[in-house]
Design an enzyme around this catalytic site. Structure first.
Site, PDB file in Angstrom:
ATOM      1  N   ASN A  50      41.443  61.202  16.258  1.00  0.00           N
ATOM      2  CA  ASN A  50      42.113  61.364  17.553  1.00  0.00           C
ATOM      3  C   ASN A  50      41.672  62.646  18.263  1.00  0.00           C
ATOM      4  O   ASN A  50      42.258  63.021  19.276  1.00  0.00           O
ATOM      5  CB  ASN A  50      43.624  61.395  17.365  1.00  0.00           C
ATOM      6  CG  ASN A  50      44.152  60.098  16.790  1.00  0.00           C
ATOM      7  OD1 ASN A  50      43.688  59.016  17.134  1.00  0.00           O
ATOM      8  ND2 ASN A  50      45.128  60.197  15.895  1.00  0.00           N
ATOM      9  N   HIS A 135      55.584  54.541  19.228  1.00  0.00           N
ATOM     10  CA  HIS A 135      55.250  55.181  17.951  1.00  0.00           C
ATOM     11  C   HIS A 135      56.473  55.321  17.053  1.00  0.00           C
ATOM     12  O   HIS A 135      57.610  55.402  17.519  1.00  0.00           O
ATOM     13  CB  HIS A 135      54.647  56.567  18.234  1.00  0.00           C
ATOM     14  CG  HIS A 135      54.029  57.210  17.039  1.00  0.00           C
ATOM     15  ND1 HIS A 135      54.713  58.116  16.252  1.00  0.00           N
ATOM     16  CD2 HIS A 135      52.794  57.084  16.491  1.00  0.00           C
ATOM     17  CE1 HIS A 135      53.923  58.525  15.282  1.00  0.00           C
ATOM     18  NE2 HIS A 135      52.753  57.911  15.403  1.00  0.00           N
ATOM     19  N   GLU A 178      55.138  55.046  25.676  1.00  0.00           N
ATOM     20  CA  GLU A 178      53.958  55.894  25.498  1.00  0.00           C
ATOM     21  C   GLU A 178      53.079  55.769  26.726  1.00  0.00           C
ATOM     22  O   GLU A 178      53.062  54.725  27.387  1.00  0.00           O
ATOM     23  CB  GLU A 178      53.158  55.456  24.268  1.00  0.00           C
ATOM     24  CG  GLU A 178      53.856  55.668  22.943  1.00  0.00           C
ATOM     25  CD  GLU A 178      53.000  55.272  21.760  1.00  0.00           C
ATOM     26  OE1 GLU A 178      51.828  55.712  21.686  1.00  0.00           O
ATOM     27  OE2 GLU A 178      53.492  54.525  20.898  1.00  0.00           O
ATOM     28  N   SER A 182      48.991  54.286  20.865  1.00  0.00           N
ATOM     29  CA  SER A 182      48.133  54.853  19.831  1.00  0.00           C
ATOM     30  C   SER A 182      47.330  53.820  19.065  1.00  0.00           C
ATOM     31  O   SER A 182      46.243  54.124  18.576  1.00  0.00           O
ATOM     32  CB  SER A 182      48.981  55.671  18.855  1.00  0.00           C
ATOM     33  OG  SER A 182      50.006  54.879  18.284  1.00  0.00           O
ATOM     34  N   ASP A 207      55.838  59.594  26.302  1.00  0.00           N
ATOM     35  CA  ASP A 207      55.124  60.239  25.194  1.00  0.00           C
ATOM     36  C   ASP A 207      53.637  60.235  25.534  1.00  0.00           C
ATOM     37  O   ASP A 207      52.995  59.188  25.560  1.00  0.00           O
ATOM     38  CB  ASP A 207      55.394  59.468  23.897  1.00  0.00           C
ATOM     39  CG  ASP A 207      54.549  59.962  22.724  1.00  0.00           C
ATOM     40  OD1 ASP A 207      53.856  60.987  22.876  1.00  0.00           O
ATOM     41  OD2 ASP A 207      54.587  59.310  21.662  1.00  0.00           O
ATOM     42  N   HIS A 210      48.585  60.779  23.168  1.00  0.00           N
ATOM     43  CA  HIS A 210      47.175  60.389  23.161  1.00  0.00           C
ATOM     44  C   HIS A 210      46.506  60.499  24.521  1.00  0.00           C
ATOM     45  O   HIS A 210      45.285  60.367  24.610  1.00  0.00           O
ATOM     46  CB  HIS A 210      47.038  58.953  22.648  1.00  0.00           C
ATOM     47  CG  HIS A 210      47.252  58.814  21.185  1.00  0.00           C
ATOM     48  ND1 HIS A 210      46.223  58.772  20.267  1.00  0.00           N
ATOM     49  CD2 HIS A 210      48.394  58.733  20.463  1.00  0.00           C
ATOM     50  CE1 HIS A 210      46.716  58.656  19.051  1.00  0.00           C
ATOM     51  NE2 HIS A 210      48.030  58.629  19.138  1.00  0.00           N
ATOM     52  N   LYS A 241      45.787  65.947  18.978  1.00  0.00           N
ATOM     53  CA  LYS A 241      44.798  65.008  19.491  1.00  0.00           C
ATOM     54  C   LYS A 241      43.794  65.771  20.363  1.00  0.00           C
ATOM     55  O   LYS A 241      42.925  66.436  19.846  1.00  0.00           O
ATOM     56  CB  LYS A 241      45.475  63.875  20.276  1.00  0.00           C
ATOM     57  CG  LYS A 241      45.966  62.731  19.408  1.00  0.00           C
ATOM     58  CD  LYS A 241      47.163  63.058  18.570  1.00  0.00           C
ATOM     59  CE  LYS A 241      47.694  61.879  17.807  1.00  0.00           C
ATOM     60  NZ  LYS A 241      48.829  62.227  16.936  1.00  0.00           N
TER      61      LYS A 241
END
Length: 396
Positions: A50, A135, A178, A182, A207, A210, A241
């Site tokens: 990541n 997640h 998110e 992910s 979130d 990523h 990440k």
């Protein structure tokens, strides 16, 4: 009485290990850089990291971390609320809040803890509407909170709209998602979420683990990518990440962040982020702001990888981020795929239930700014070889 440890037997893991197919906890013995790592004494291509901007091995992060280590020590021996706050923490919080476009930010020790901190916002009179593919840390946060949890199908705005319509108008409504998911590497439908949230007076919590540092003209994440930074009320990020180090943060309105400083148990009762990681995160933030060519490099590698996978017949490879998931199906075949790739010199990720739904085991590939065209082609060649050997190309 029943032995409470009887549940700790893992026959499937033992079977995979005995067959040389166990894909987890594989020790990395060295990081020569350039998109490669050392595993089992040999150099292999890292196709599961990541570290999208390839900053974890950047000399500037290591120098910043080393200086902070020598000046401030290896740890802070306390939580932020008592004796663990550093001036470095406050500097990072100020710069991060300004970068993300929020009034304030709170730095915590991991991205997981940043998401757990959100649980303090999920009160007993609230309803939490969460995407089904969020997640595990967000699921745990929802469980720790006191809000009623409602899950909507992945990016299904029709179902989310129906849930919001049916909700008690006297309850507090929060939509949790998110920015970049992910596992699949796809983006949330933030335009749809923002429209529904505005219509129903709901708050939006995003979130950006990523996508912060990666997406958007300035690297501010999925919200900037969609032109909807003002629609996001609270945002979490991780430093593990794109920032190439360890740590996390929650950003949002000043009074909300202040409330979390005094109410979020994952921040109150945990030792604070070490000096070296804090300094490294600050150095990474400066690079993210000033070197957009890193984002261009990883996106170019991602486009090459996806185009190659589509040419092989993996239709699900369509998208626009550095992460691609190849659905394999059953667990054993997925582990054989992973082992075959490693044999070909490519270290990827394998995702098995319960991380993914039963029958949807997959291989997760990701590229970084360090990968060259030649290395991406080597990943594609390995996928073609192993998928062909397993008879997957016809069904991809």
């Amino acid at each position: 009485m029943t032995d409470p440890f009887s549940k700790c037997r893992l026959p499937e893991a033992e079977t995979l290990a005995s067959a040389g197919l166990y894909p987890y906890y594989l020790p990395v013995e060295g990081r020569p850089g350039g998109g490669e790592v050392v595993v089992g004494g040999r150099r292999v291509l890292m196709a599961g990291s990541n570290d999208y901007l390839a900053l974890a091995d950047d000399p500037r992060l290591k120098e910043a971390g080393a200086e902070a280590l020598h000046r401030l020590g290896s740890g802070n021996s306390g939580s932020r609320v008592l004796n663990g706050t550093l001036a470095l923490h406050e500097t990072l919080e100020g710069e991060l809040a300004e970068f993300l476009g929020h009034e304030a930010a709170m730095v915590v020790t991991t991205g997981y803890q940043a998401n757990l901190a959100l649980s303090a916002l999920f009160g007993p009179r609230d309803v939490l509407f969460a995407d089904r593919r969020i997640h595990a840390s967000l699921i745990d946060s929802a469980r720790l909170g006191q809000a009623t949890l409602r899950r909507y199908r992945h990016n299904d705005m029709t179902q989310l709209a129906g849930m919001l319509e049916a909700a008690d108008p006297q309850a507090g409504a929060i939509v949790l998602t998110e920015g970049m998911f992910s596992v699949g590497g796809d983006l949330c439908d933030l335009p749809g979420i923002a429209k529904l949230a505005a219509r129903h007076g709901a708050r939006v919590v995003l979130d950006s683990a990523h996508d912060a540092g990666l997406l958007g003209a300035g690297g501010r994440g999925a919200a900037e990518h969609h032109g909807l930074q003002s629609a996001v009320d609270v945002q979490t990020v991780t430093f593990s990440k794109c920032f190439g180090t360890l740590g996390g943060a929650v950003a949002g309105p000043r009074h909300v962040v202040q409330y979390l400083r005094h109410s979020a148990r994952s921040a109150l009762f945990s030792a604070s982020l070490p000096p070296a990681c804090t300094a490294a995160a600050l150095a990474a933030l400066d690079i993210i702001r000033t070197e957009p060519e890193r984002r261009r490099a990883v996106m170019s590698a991602a486009e090459r990888l996806r185009a190659g996978l589509v040419a092989l017949g993996f239709a699900r490879a369509a998208g626009g981020t550095p992460t691609v998931s190849l659905r394999v199906g059953d667990r054993l075949t997925a582990c054989r795929f992973w082992a075959g790739l490693l044999e070909e010199g490519v270290l990827a990720n394998v995702m098995l239930p319960p991380a993914v739904p039963e029958g949807e085991a997959l291989i997760r590939l990701s590229v970084t700014a360090a990968h060259t065209n030649g290395q991406v082609d080597r990943i594609l060649a390995a996928v073609a070889t192993v998928a062909g050997r397993l008879g997957l190309l016809e069904d991809a």
